[in-house]
Design a protein around this motif. Sequence first.
Motif, PDB file in Angstrom:
ATOM      1  N   GLU A 101       0.826  -1.210   0.000  1.00  0.00           N
ATOM      2  CA  GLU A 101       0.000   0.000   0.000  1.00  0.00           C
ATOM      3  C   GLU A 101       0.862   1.262   0.000  1.00  0.00           C
ATOM      4  OE1 GLU A 101       0.673  -0.930   4.398  1.00  0.00           O
ATOM      5  OE2 GLU A 101       0.550  -1.974   2.478  1.00  0.00           O
ATOM      6  N   SER A 102       2.162   1.124   0.151  1.00  0.00           N
ATOM      7  CA  SER A 102       3.059   2.276   0.184  1.00  0.00           C
ATOM      8  C   SER A 102       3.644   2.524  -1.199  1.00  0.00           C
ATOM      9  CB  SER A 102       4.191   2.041   1.189  1.00  0.00           C
ATOM     10  OG  SER A 102       3.684   1.957   2.497  1.00  0.00           O
ATOM     11  N   ALA A 103       3.759   3.791  -1.572  1.00  0.00           N
ATOM     12  CA  ALA A 103       4.213   4.156  -2.906  1.00  0.00           C
ATOM     13  C   ALA A 103       5.542   4.881  -2.863  1.00  0.00           C
ATOM     14  CB  ALA A 103       3.160   5.028  -3.596  1.00  0.00           C
ATOM     15  N   PHE A 104       6.313   4.702  -3.933  1.00  0.00           N
ATOM     16  CA  PHE A 104       7.618   5.316  -4.097  1.00  0.00           C
ATOM     17  C   PHE A 104       7.736   5.835  -5.518  1.00  0.00           C
ATOM     18  CE2 PHE A 104       7.796   1.901  -1.048  1.00  0.00           C
ATOM     19  CZ  PHE A 104       8.571   2.390  -0.007  1.00  0.00           C
ATOM     20  N   ILE A 105       8.501   6.894  -5.701  1.00  0.00           N
ATOM     21  CA  ILE A 105       8.827   7.364  -7.044  1.00  0.00           C
ATOM     22  C   ILE A 105      10.343   7.409  -7.166  1.00  0.00           C
ATOM     23  CG2 ILE A 105       8.644   9.217  -8.738  1.00  0.00           C
ATOM     24  CD1 ILE A 105       5.976   9.952  -7.595  1.00  0.00           C
ATOM     25  N   LEU A 106      10.838   6.669  -8.148  1.00  0.00           N
ATOM     26  CA  LEU A 106      12.266   6.614  -8.460  1.00  0.00           C
ATOM     27  C   LEU A 106      12.468   7.440  -9.720  1.00  0.00           C
ATOM     28  CD1 LEU A 106      14.836   4.986  -7.422  1.00  0.00           C
ATOM     29  CD2 LEU A 106      14.331   3.398  -9.297  1.00  0.00           C
ATOM     30  N   TYR A 107      13.432   8.365  -9.709  1.00  0.00           N
ATOM     31  CA  TYR A 107      13.520   9.304 -10.838  1.00  0.00           C
ATOM     32  C   TYR A 107      14.950   9.803 -11.015  1.00  0.00           C
ATOM     33  CZ  TYR A 107      13.081  12.435  -6.813  1.00  0.00           C
ATOM     34  OH  TYR A 107      13.253  13.049  -5.590  1.00  0.00           O
ATOM     35  N   ARG A 108      15.189  10.363 -12.188  1.00  0.00           N
ATOM     36  CA  ARG A 108      16.482  10.975 -12.472  1.00  0.00           C
ATOM     37  C   ARG A 108      16.664  12.215 -11.608  1.00  0.00           C
ATOM     38  NH1 ARG A 108      19.319   8.963 -16.719  1.00  0.00           N
ATOM     39  NH2 ARG A 108      18.205   7.880 -18.391  1.00  0.00           N
ATOM     40  N   SER A 109      17.883  12.432 -11.149  1.00  0.00           N
ATOM     41  CA  SER A 109      18.147  13.466 -10.159  1.00  0.00           C
ATOM     42  C   SER A 109      18.201  14.882 -10.714  1.00  0.00           C
ATOM     43  CB  SER A 109      19.459  13.163  -9.426  1.00  0.00           C
ATOM     44  OG  SER A 109      19.343  11.959  -8.696  1.00  0.00           O
ATOM     45  N   ASP A 110      17.913  15.075 -12.019  1.00  0.00           N
ATOM     46  CA  ASP A 110      17.807  16.439 -12.508  1.00  0.00           C
ATOM     47  C   ASP A 110      16.549  17.112 -11.968  1.00  0.00           C
ATOM     48  OD1 ASP A 110      16.194  14.768 -13.970  1.00  0.00           O
ATOM     49  OD2 ASP A 110      16.856  15.471 -15.933  1.00  0.00           O
ATOM     50  N   TYR A 111      15.610  16.318 -11.466  1.00  0.00           N
ATOM     51  CA  TYR A 111      14.456  16.845 -10.743  1.00  0.00           C
ATOM     52  C   TYR A 111      14.794  16.825  -9.250  1.00  0.00           C
ATOM     53  CZ  TYR A 111       9.864  16.918  -8.487  1.00  0.00           C
ATOM     54  OH  TYR A 111       8.803  17.217  -7.669  1.00  0.00           O
ATOM     55  N   LYS A 112      14.431  17.879  -8.544  1.00  0.00           N
ATOM     56  CA  LYS A 112      14.727  17.981  -7.121  1.00  0.00           C
ATOM     57  C   LYS A 112      13.454  18.224  -6.324  1.00  0.00           C
ATOM     58  CE  LYS A 112      19.221  17.882  -7.856  1.00  0.00           C
ATOM     59  NZ  LYS A 112      20.048  16.704  -7.464  1.00  0.00           N
ATOM     60  N   THR A 113      13.397  17.666  -5.131  1.00  0.00           N
ATOM     61  CA  THR A 113      12.337  17.959  -4.184  1.00  0.00           C
ATOM     62  C   THR A 113      12.944  18.003  -2.789  1.00  0.00           C
ATOM     63  OG1 THR A 113      10.094  17.361  -3.475  1.00  0.00           O
ATOM     64  CG2 THR A 113      11.666  15.562  -3.752  1.00  0.00           C
ATOM     65  N   GLU A 114      12.200  18.517  -1.825  1.00  0.00           N
ATOM     66  CA  GLU A 114      12.771  18.729  -0.502  1.00  0.00           C
ATOM     67  C   GLU A 114      13.154  17.430   0.180  1.00  0.00           C
ATOM     68  OE1 GLU A 114      11.702  20.982   3.735  1.00  0.00           O
ATOM     69  OE2 GLU A 114      10.209  20.884   2.111  1.00  0.00           O
ATOM     70  N   TYR A 115      12.275  16.446   0.100  1.00  0.00           N
ATOM     71  CA  TYR A 115      12.507  15.187   0.783  1.00  0.00           C
ATOM     72  C   TYR A 115      12.808  14.108  -0.250  1.00  0.00           C
ATOM     73  CZ  TYR A 115      10.262  17.674   4.629  1.00  0.00           C
ATOM     74  OH  TYR A 115       9.936  18.597   5.586  1.00  0.00           O
ATOM     75  N   GLN A 116      14.057  13.736  -0.349  1.00  0.00           N
ATOM     76  CA  GLN A 116      14.432  12.699  -1.296  1.00  0.00           C
ATOM     77  C   GLN A 116      15.691  11.998  -0.808  1.00  0.00           C
ATOM     78  OE1 GLN A 116      15.025  14.964  -4.928  1.00  0.00           O
ATOM     79  NE2 GLN A 116      17.220  15.128  -4.558  1.00  0.00           N
TER      80      GLN A 116
END
Length: 207
Positions: A101-116
């Motif tokens: 039931e828990s979700a994750f997003i794996l992505y290229r690091s050219d995108y940034k967010t506060e909590y990663q």
Amino acid sequence: MRTCNSFGVYPHMEGTMTQPKAPIIESLTGSFLVSTPQMPDPRFEEQVIYICAHSNEGAMGLAINKPNLSFSLAEVLKGADLPVPFGELPPIYIGGPVELESAFILYRSDYKTEYQLEVSPTVSLSRETKVLQDIAEGHGPEKYLFLLGYTGWGPGQLERELVEDGWLTVPADDHIIFELADDLKWKAAAMQFGIDIATFGDVIGYA
């Protein structure tokens, strides 16, 4: 790992994801685990798992080649009252048997967010709701996988599995994660070392 909240399938991160401190083993973070034909657990048949954290405290990874075609990311966005962007969306992946039931997003690091969590210099992982919102609004990461569940090992468990028939460890490749067709990832991950994984049986579990 936290379970999901009332938002639905995407839990909100309440703090920065950090890797375990002071590993006393050779970390496999940022590597692939490729299941061999000798894998005793049918849940991991022909799987490629990207290791996101590994230390003496245990390990956590995400299967990157097992899409779940029973429902779509568009349905997830609609269920969260978010707009569905134009264009083709990636499938939803089953990251592992733990906390589906828990979700994750794996992505290229050219995108940034506060909590990663910066898994490697080029790949990051987040459970931050804002990433899903940015995807819905068309300014999220260009290349990403949306996954439900993860694969986890307790202290020493992965190390024990690596000395038994079951796993091959190889360096990860971003192209395989984000670009390659899912049905090609298993063989391609092993072929980086010139290994035909379909007939592999004599050499296992080396980094």
